[in-house]
Design a protein around this motif. Structure first.
Motif, mmCIF file in Angstrom:
data_model
loop_
_atom_site.group_PDB
_atom_site.id
_atom_site.type_symbol
_atom_site.label_atom_id
_atom_site.label_comp_id
_atom_site.label_asym_id
_atom_site.label_seq_id
_atom_site.Cartn_x
_atom_site.Cartn_y
_atom_site.Cartn_z
ATOM 1 N N GLU A 1 -9.866 6.655 3.507
ATOM 2 C CA GLU A 1 -9.440 5.383 2.832
ATOM 3 C C GLU A 1 -9.833 4.021 3.593
ATOM 4 O O GLU A 1 -9.650 3.231 3.520
ATOM 5 C CB GLU A 1 -7.757 5.387 2.953
ATOM 6 N N THR B 1 -5.276 -2.669 -1.015
ATOM 7 C CA THR B 1 -6.451 -1.714 -0.856
ATOM 8 C C THR B 1 -7.459 -2.403 0.045
ATOM 9 O O THR B 1 -8.192 -1.942 0.794
ATOM 10 C CB THR B 1 -7.443 -1.453 -1.885
ATOM 11 N N GLN C 1 0.321 1.752 -3.794
ATOM 12 C CA GLN C 1 -1.157 2.238 -3.973
ATOM 13 C C GLN C 1 -1.593 3.643 -3.574
ATOM 14 O O GLN C 1 -2.431 4.086 -4.430
ATOM 15 C CB GLN C 1 -1.956 0.955 -3.558
ATOM 16 N N TRP D 1 0.744 -1.073 0.098
ATOM 17 C CA TRP D 1 0.027 0.095 0.086
ATOM 18 C C TRP D 1 0.995 1.279 -0.166
ATOM 19 O O TRP D 1 0.777 2.450 -0.801
ATOM 20 C CB TRP D 1 -0.920 -0.028 1.126
#
Length: 263
Positions: free
Chosen positions: A122, A213, A33, A29
């Motif tokens: 998030e 994610t 990401q 992550w």
């Protein structure tokens, strides 16, 4: 041919490592990401004039890139994150990030009891999480929620179908952000739409980033990590470019709500 080799490496690693492979998701992550959402963070901070007068709490801040960007604008920042590995990565960046604990906890999650701006970038903004976050805004402070835009404006829709096929989402795919703010006693005050390009150097990187994610976790539990990785790679093939890179474009929406002031 090169893309076929990348595909094999990803599936073979997931099959061989199993649960151990999942331990690297936090770093995937942070390294792959989270930068995809930088346009979202920047649009919110610009529109809401985040700066030295801002005290910001990031709820579900993961490894803290959004906090770093706000800090770079002069804001005082802190975060709350439920995942221990992500908290460790945020701490390594010099950020103050506390465990999330239970939403029913009455204790404040960070030393400062309330903030002028609270963001939920998030994590899926469920009613319970929104109410919990709203309690951490100062009187007259702002709470920002964010989520993916309409399916027809998100190229990742076909890719996310891999997760939904094996484990239908518990929450609606398209969240009505303003009603969530109203349900927490906040008055919607600003909204925005932002295009976020999801660009990866190759299939391997794309799969690792998307798995980080958390959107595919339940599908992996139901169907197995190797099968989900294989189907995810197949779904990504339409987005392969001649140089082997992968690129998709998604629209994200955000909405801000202001809390009541006190006399």
């Amino acid at each position: 041919m090169a893309s076929a080799q990348v595909t094999g490496s990803t599936v073979d690693r997931v099959r061989a490592d199993g649960p151990a492979e999942r331990c690297g998701r936090a770093r995937d992550w942070a390294e792959i990401q989270e930068r995809m959402l930088v346009p979202l963070y920047q649009d919110v901070y610009r529109r809401l004039e985040v700066g030295p007068a801002t005290s910001l709490l990031g709820v579900g801040c993961r490894s803290g890139l959004a906090l770093l960007l706000a800090e770079g604008r002069g804001a005082q920042v802190a975060g709350v994150e439920w995942d221990e590995e992500l908290r460790e990565l945020a701490a390594a960046r010099g950020l103050q990030v506390a465990p999330g604990g239970s939403l029913a906890r009455s204790a404040h999650p960070v030393p400062r009891p309330a903030h002028s701006l609270v963001t939920v970038f998030e994590r899926t903004p469920t009613p319970a999480l929104v109410a919990w976050s709203a309690q951490r805004t100062l009187p007259g402070g702002l709470l920002v929620l964010a989520g993916r835009g309409p399916a027809e404006r998100c190229e990742s829709t076909a890719v996310l179908e891999v997760a939904h096929r094996h484990a239908p989402p518990e929450c609606p795919q398209r969240l009505a952000l303003e009603p969530l703010l109203l349900s927490a006693g906040l008055r919607p005050s600003a909204t925005g739409r932002v295009v976020c390009p999801f660009a990866y150097p190759g299939l391997d990187s794309a799969v690792r980033g998307l798995l980080a994610t958390g959107l595919f976790d339940r599908a992996e539990q139901q169907a197995g990590a190797a099968l989900v990785a294989k189907e995810l790679e197949e779904a990504l093939h339409p987005f392969l470019r001649p140089d082997g890179s992968v690129r998709m474009v998604d629209e994200f929406r955000w909405a801000a709500g202001v809390g009541a002031t006190r006399d």
